[in-house]
Design a protein around this motif. Structure first.
Motif, short mmCIF file in Angstrom:
data_model
loop_
_atom_site.label_atom_id
_atom_site.label_comp_id
_atom_site.label_asym_id
_atom_site.label_seq_id
_atom_site.Cartn_x
_atom_site.Cartn_y
_atom_site.Cartn_z
N MET A 69 0.83 -1.20 0.00
CA MET A 69 0.00 0.00 0.00
C MET A 69 0.87 1.25 0.00
N GLU A 70 1.94 1.21 0.77
CA GLU A 70 2.87 2.35 0.81
C GLU A 70 3.50 2.58 -0.56
N VAL A 71 3.95 1.50 -1.18
CA VAL A 71 4.58 1.61 -2.50
C VAL A 71 3.56 2.06 -3.55
N ALA A 72 2.35 1.54 -3.48
CA ALA A 72 1.30 1.93 -4.43
C ALA A 72 1.01 3.43 -4.32
N THR A 73 0.89 3.90 -3.09
CA THR A 73 0.61 5.32 -2.85
C THR A 73 1.74 6.20 -3.40
N LYS A 74 2.98 5.80 -3.17
CA LYS A 74 4.12 6.56 -3.69
C LYS A 74 4.14 6.54 -5.22
N ASN A 75 3.76 5.40 -5.81
CA ASN A 75 3.73 5.30 -7.26
C ASN A 75 2.64 6.15 -7.88
N VAL A 76 1.51 6.26 -7.23
CA VAL A 76 0.45 7.14 -7.72
C VAL A 76 0.96 8.58 -7.73
N GLU A 77 1.59 8.99 -6.64
CA GLU A 77 2.11 10.36 -6.56
C GLU A 77 3.20 10.59 -7.61
N ARG A 78 4.08 9.63 -7.78
CA ARG A 78 5.15 9.75 -8.78
C ARG A 78 4.56 9.89 -10.18
N ARG A 79 3.53 9.12 -10.47
CA ARG A 79 2.89 9.21 -11.78
C ARG A 79 2.19 10.55 -11.96
N ARG A 80 1.60 11.09 -10.92
CA ARG A 80 1.01 12.43 -11.00
C ARG A 80 2.08 13.46 -11.37
N GLN A 81 3.24 13.35 -10.72
CA GLN A 81 4.33 14.28 -10.99
C GLN A 81 4.83 14.13 -12.43
N LEU A 82 4.91 12.88 -12.91
CA LEU A 82 5.36 12.64 -14.28
C LEU A 82 4.37 13.23 -15.28
N VAL A 83 3.08 13.07 -15.03
CA VAL A 83 2.08 13.64 -15.93
C VAL A 83 2.17 15.16 -15.93
N ALA A 84 2.34 15.76 -14.75
CA ALA A 84 2.47 17.22 -14.66
C ALA A 84 3.70 17.69 -15.45
N ALA A 85 4.81 16.97 -15.32
CA ALA A 85 6.02 17.34 -16.06
C ALA A 85 5.81 17.18 -17.56
N ALA A 86 5.13 16.11 -17.96
CA ALA A 86 4.87 15.88 -19.39
C ALA A 86 3.97 16.98 -19.94
N GLU A 87 2.94 17.37 -19.19
CA GLU A 87 2.05 18.45 -19.64
C GLU A 87 2.81 19.76 -19.77
N LYS A 88 3.71 20.01 -18.85
CA LYS A 88 4.52 21.23 -18.92
C LYS A 88 5.37 21.23 -20.18
N LEU A 89 6.01 20.10 -20.45
CA LEU A 89 6.84 19.99 -21.66
C LEU A 89 6.00 20.11 -22.92
N LEU A 90 4.85 19.50 -22.92
CA LEU A 90 3.98 19.53 -24.09
C LEU A 90 3.48 20.94 -24.37
N ASN A 91 3.25 21.70 -23.34
CA ASN A 91 2.69 23.04 -23.47
C ASN A 91 3.73 24.14 -23.60
N GLU A 92 5.01 23.79 -23.62
CA GLU A 92 6.04 24.81 -23.78
C GLU A 92 5.88 25.48 -25.14
N GLU A 93 6.29 26.71 -25.20
CA GLU A 93 6.26 27.45 -26.46
C GLU A 93 7.17 26.75 -27.46
N ILE A 94 6.69 26.59 -28.65
CA ILE A 94 7.50 26.02 -29.73
C ILE A 94 8.64 26.99 -30.05
N GLY A 95 9.84 26.46 -30.18
CA GLY A 95 10.99 27.28 -30.50
C GLY A 95 11.65 27.92 -29.30
N GLU A 96 11.15 27.60 -28.11
CA GLU A 96 11.69 28.21 -26.88
C GLU A 96 13.15 27.86 -26.65
N ASP A 97 13.49 26.58 -26.84
CA ASP A 97 14.86 26.13 -26.58
C ASP A 97 15.47 25.49 -27.82
#
Length: 113
Positions: free
Chosen positions: A83-111
């Motif tokens: 249960m502890e590992v599952a809970t940590k994995n859910v949070e980790r996946r939330r963070q990964l999705v947030a990071a992916a959305e940030k990358l996806l929404n970056e301005e084109i040509g920014e870097d």
């Protein structure tokens, strides 16, 4: 340096993550496969070979345990450590999705470097 297997670090591969979540309530193998397919709307399908290999790995990592069953089927349930590992994995996946959305929404040509 050799990389540690994900289960040892608590970082679960997708199949292991979903199987672990499925045995929050006691279930036997076929029931796990059915439950995941039904509850995910068909997005998560796991075959018998992958299921039983993963169940063994989860049990070896003490994330699940086999429970006595009166119907001659092996049944499993999540442990407190699981249960502890599952809970940590859910949070980790939330963070990964947030990071992916940030990358996806970056301005084109920014870097373009």
């Amino acid at each position: 340096m050799a990389r540690k297997p994900g289960l040892d670090e608590g970082n679960l591969p997708e199949a292991a993550f979903f199987i672990l979540l499925a045995v929050r309530n006691t279930r036997h193998g076929y029931s796990i496969m059915q439950h995941l397919e039904e509850r995910s709307g068909g997005l998560v399908t796991i075959g018998p070979a992958s299921l039983y290999t993963t169940l063994k790995k989860l049990a070896d990592a003490e994330l699940i345990e086999e429970v006595d069953s009166s119907n001659n089927r092996r049944s499993y349930r999540m442990t407190a450590k699981g249960m502890e590992v599952a809970t940590k994995n859910v949070e980790r996946r939330r963070q990964l999705v947030a990071a992916a959305e940030k990358l996806l929404n970056e301005e084109i040509g920014e870097d373009n470097g």
